[in-house]
Write a protein that holds these residues in place. Structure first.
Motif, PDB file in Angstrom:
ATOM      1  N   THR A   1      -1.539 -11.621   6.865  1.00 12.47           N
ATOM      2  CA  THR A   1      -1.041 -11.514   5.497  1.00 12.47           C
ATOM      3  C   THR A   1       0.479 -11.453   5.571  1.00 12.47           C
ATOM      4  O   THR A   1       1.040 -10.671   6.349  1.00 12.47           O
ATOM      5  CB  THR A   1      -1.577 -10.242   4.825  1.00 12.47           C
ATOM      6  N   VAL A   2       1.130 -12.285   4.773  1.00 10.59           N
ATOM      7  CA  VAL A   2       2.597 -12.340   4.810  1.00 10.59           C
ATOM      8  C   VAL A   2       3.179 -11.901   3.470  1.00 10.59           C
ATOM      9  O   VAL A   2       2.706 -12.322   2.407  1.00 10.59           O
ATOM     10  CB  VAL A   2       3.086 -13.771   5.152  1.00 10.59           C
ATOM     11  N   ILE A   3       4.159 -11.006   3.542  1.00  6.58           N
ATOM     12  CA  ILE A   3       4.874 -10.537   2.349  1.00  6.58           C
ATOM     13  C   ILE A   3       6.317 -11.011   2.482  1.00  6.58           C
ATOM     14  O   ILE A   3       6.923 -10.854   3.542  1.00  6.58           O
ATOM     15  CB  ILE A   3       4.871  -8.993   2.264  1.00  6.58           C
ATOM     16  N   LEU A   4       6.869 -11.572   1.413  1.00  9.38           N
ATOM     17  CA  LEU A   4       8.234 -12.101   1.511  1.00  9.38           C
ATOM     18  C   LEU A   4       9.149 -11.522   0.438  1.00  9.38           C
ATOM     19  O   LEU A   4       8.832 -11.571  -0.753  1.00  9.38           O
ATOM     20  CB  LEU A   4       8.216 -13.631   1.376  1.00  9.38           C
ATOM     21  N   LEU A   5      10.264 -10.983   0.885  1.00  8.45           N
ATOM     22  CA  LEU A   5      11.336 -10.607  -0.036  1.00  8.45           C
ATOM     23  C   LEU A   5      12.502 -11.549   0.232  1.00  8.45           C
ATOM     24  O   LEU A   5      13.085 -11.546   1.310  1.00  8.45           O
ATOM     25  CB  LEU A   5      11.760  -9.148   0.190  1.00  8.45           C
TER      26      LEU A   5
END
Lengths: 478, 478
Positions: A241-245
């Motif tokens: 799972t990838v979270i991007l800011l």
């Protein structure tokens, strides 16, 4: 210019020895000391050398006046020297067989000054010629609790499943510290700054293949190679799972990013489209990364969007229901037969048995609270349960510690998995120090019971919605 | 049913004597004690009588066994009795010449039960027949520091210019307590619950005409008379700035509002249109009310939307710039000649002289900070200045108190009005008790210097944008 062993960065995370070159001898609080204190605190257990031309010692550690005086081998160097002498340090490192240098040093391309952009090119050129990999410059480097690397004494010693790639050092410290207070632990965190050699692509490929990393959080200001980044991201999202800011998503933010890490930010629309296509959870702040992390880690995936909300306060109940429904979650009415069961032992005045359940007057009665939560948790109309505590509506200091504990629900700890539904907890912090202590204890109590803890109605609703959105998309994909 | 002297509610706020009827003798922490403790803490200086059939005393105050035993006159009664005996209490009050009763008592129409809806009608009927006005039931009543009325010992004794009308008691406590910590003070706060007699229209008319009230904040769950409310609001917005939080704006929230104060919530679109037409600042949470209040009270109105941001942290700078531009504010680049002036005494490495100004490395040098802020404040390209402190990126407990004070900018207090531009402060709180103390001191220091203090980048940007939107609309109107 690219080095060929880009997939094999494992040596970066497992150095046999480290030298801190340029650590200050003058003041104990100087920023260069952060690295020594971080490594001591995390109990780095291989040879650690300090280098400063002035010599002397810090906390019993001898300071060598130069790298070549160090008796043993040096694998990894943390460069704390001035920018001007950085290329020279690379040459000296080559003579000692150093494999990688993390340059914390700032004052390169991010200044926008021609001379300093040239200095960074020179640095890359020497490193490449000598076969030394560089992290940075202008960054904090590596935190890897498993191999006892750290860049802050405030970081946890235990490992976890979250990998972080952050172009900013400050944002990575902020993320790790605040997430740690919420129970999050990390596999590898890399602050990589100007990315003159090792960049976001190399690191993302590494974390995508890293068995210890299940979730990847990215703080990116700009990228060096768009096509490769897209490919790497696509691969990463298949496994993790990838979270991007994305920092610098606005004009002003992009100008700031240029000044910070010499990054070209890219348009907002491009980034949004990328996240949507690849099933990346896109967020707008570090706090939001943390909210999503605690949801992914501690909230067993709800089967649907129906929330059952339980807490104290009529007005608070109205507002939390609004916050949840505004963010695409549902707060369905509780059927009369369930209300009737609770009504049997719950006074009618001051307790509102709807959804949210406002247990204002009965909250001090631990037995009734446990009984009510038990009844509610057997209702199949709810997919998850949210307990909420608005500490700011208490009449404060006049409340005894015991009562506060009851109101903070720490007298009836619910362990995650004990009820049929997933359980989340909202505990609002206080800026008043006397209240902060008992609230922090309640937060820790909930975390140790396996619950995700959120600090506001809105952030809980937002994070749960983002994770449900993500899962629904993933399900559709397969 | 309406009483004719609805414009003249002044007597409610200036009772010559008060009786607390139904205060408990059993436990010291019971909710009925809140009112006694509130009145003692705010130093209510007229006759105060306690009534409970059991008699006895509390804190040296004699408890009368009935109203008629009280020797003196009673102007105002706070009713803490059970719902069932409420109508009977009104009859007894009439015999003592009481003019108004605030019923804190719950268990009326908000339960949704027929018998209790009838009980509320009966209460209204008796009160009307006897010529007694009622606040509530199911609410906290009146806080008016000027006349020493209060419903919580946690409320400030000093008066201010903010009037609040809140249908919810809990939300009014939450609002006053949290706003007080940010430096806000109040003229009159009324929690009015089920509004069986005195309702939002009466109270709004009163505050619109109240010379002590400059800003009116409303928390409304539902209204009794839409047309009158619109008329009253229109009048109020001509004289004062009005902020509105509509509780029950979603389906789930509306159901909760029905259970809370028996309110019909009304559609969201209707409320949005109303706010837009009348120039009301519409918000979605109590926290947002407070952010708007500190902006209206402490930020001299900026001439435009250009922000100059000053703080520490490269990543933090990028994110705060994004937050401001995402909310319709601008973060324009600083001209080279101004950068050059600052560069003269500021090291290039680790200090980014763009906008935001990231003064990471030089922040410990108080003299340079003051000099830089002085130079920046003379730049006409900025309409206001925002100083930001992200405490979570410090390496925490290792930092000495002195350094923390510098980093929190409490060593160079800037007084509002001292610089050419309005100044705002963002100080992020910490949930760690040891940090909370020094952070609270910094917050208080900024407030006493006349600065609005915000707790996050996003909330600062949001509130400043809302206030600028409001002013721009007002200007267009005239």
């Amino acid at each position: 210019m690219k080095n060929t062993h880009q997939h094999n960065l494992d040596f970066l995370f497992h150095p046999n020895s480290i030298a801190l070159v340029g650590i200050t001898t003058a003041t104990t609080w100087h920023w260069t000391r952060t690295f020594l204190e971080g490594l001591i605190e995390i109990e780095f257990d291989r040879p650690l050398y300090l280098i400063n031309p002035k010599g002397g010692e810090i906390k019993g550690h001898k300071i060598y006046t130069s790298l070549k005086d160090v008796p043993g081998n040096i694998d990894y160097v943390i460069g704390l020297v001035n920018a001007q002498i950085a290329p020279k340090l690379v040459e000296e490192c080559a003579e000692k067989g150093v494999r990688a240098i993390h340059f914390c040093t700032a004052g390169f391309s991010e200044t926008g000054e021609e001379q300093r952009i040239k200095l960074e090119s020179e640095l890359v050129e020497v490193a490449h010629r000598k076969g030394i990999r560089i992290i940075g410059p202008n960054c904090m480097g590596i935190y890897c609790p498993q191999s006892r690397l750290s860049f802050s004494p405030a970081f946890p010693k235990e490992s976890g499943s979250v990998g972080v790639i952050s172009q900013s050092g400050g944002n990575s410290i902020y993320l790790v510290k605040l997430a740690a207070l919420r129970g999050v632990r990390f596999s590898k965190v890399i602050s990589y700054g100007n990315a003159c050699d090792i960049n976001e692509n190399d690191l993302l490929e590494y974390l995508a293949n890293d068995a210890d990393t299940k979730i990847i959080a990215l703080y990116i200001e700009g990228i060096k190679d768009g096509r490769r980044f897209r490919r790497t991201l696509e691969k990463a999202t298949k496994e993790k799972t990838v979270i991007l800011l994305k920092g610098g998503a606005t004009e002003g933010g992009a100008r700031a990013a240029a000044g910070h890490t010499a990054s070209l930010a890219g348009s907002r629309a491009t980034w949004d489209a990328l996240c949507k296509q690849l099933g990346i959870i896109s967020v707008g702040s570090v706090e939001e990364i943390i909210d999503v992390l605690v949801t992914l880690l501690f909230l067993p995936l709800p089967r649907g969007r129906n929330a059952l909300l339980f807490g104290a306060g009529g007005g608070a109940s109205v507002l939390i229901a609004d916050e949840f429904e505004n963010r695409g979650l549902r707060v369905p009415p509780i059927p009369p037969e369930i209300v009737a069961q609770i009504r049997e032992f719950t006074p009618i005045a001051g307790n509102i048995l709807r959804n949210p359940v406002d247990y204002s007057q009965a909250m001090m009665d631990t037995e009734s609270v446990i009984k009510t939560i038990g009844i509610l948790s057997r209702w199949e109309g709810a997919d998850f349960l949210v307990l909420f505590v608005r500490t700011g509506q208490f009449t404060a200091s006049r409340i005894s510690d015991n009562q506060l504990k009851n109101l903070l629900m720490s007298r009836f700890p619910i362990k995650q998995g004990q009820l049929p539904q997933p359980v989340a907890m909202v505990i609002e912090p206080s800026i008043v120090p006397e209240e902060a202590e008992v609230i922090l204890a309640a937060i820790r109590n909930s975390i140790s019971s396996g619950l995700p803890v959120y600090f506001s109605f809105a952030t809980a609703a937002n994070a749960i919605n983002l994770v449900l959105n993500h899962t629904e998309k993933q399900t559709r994909k397969f």
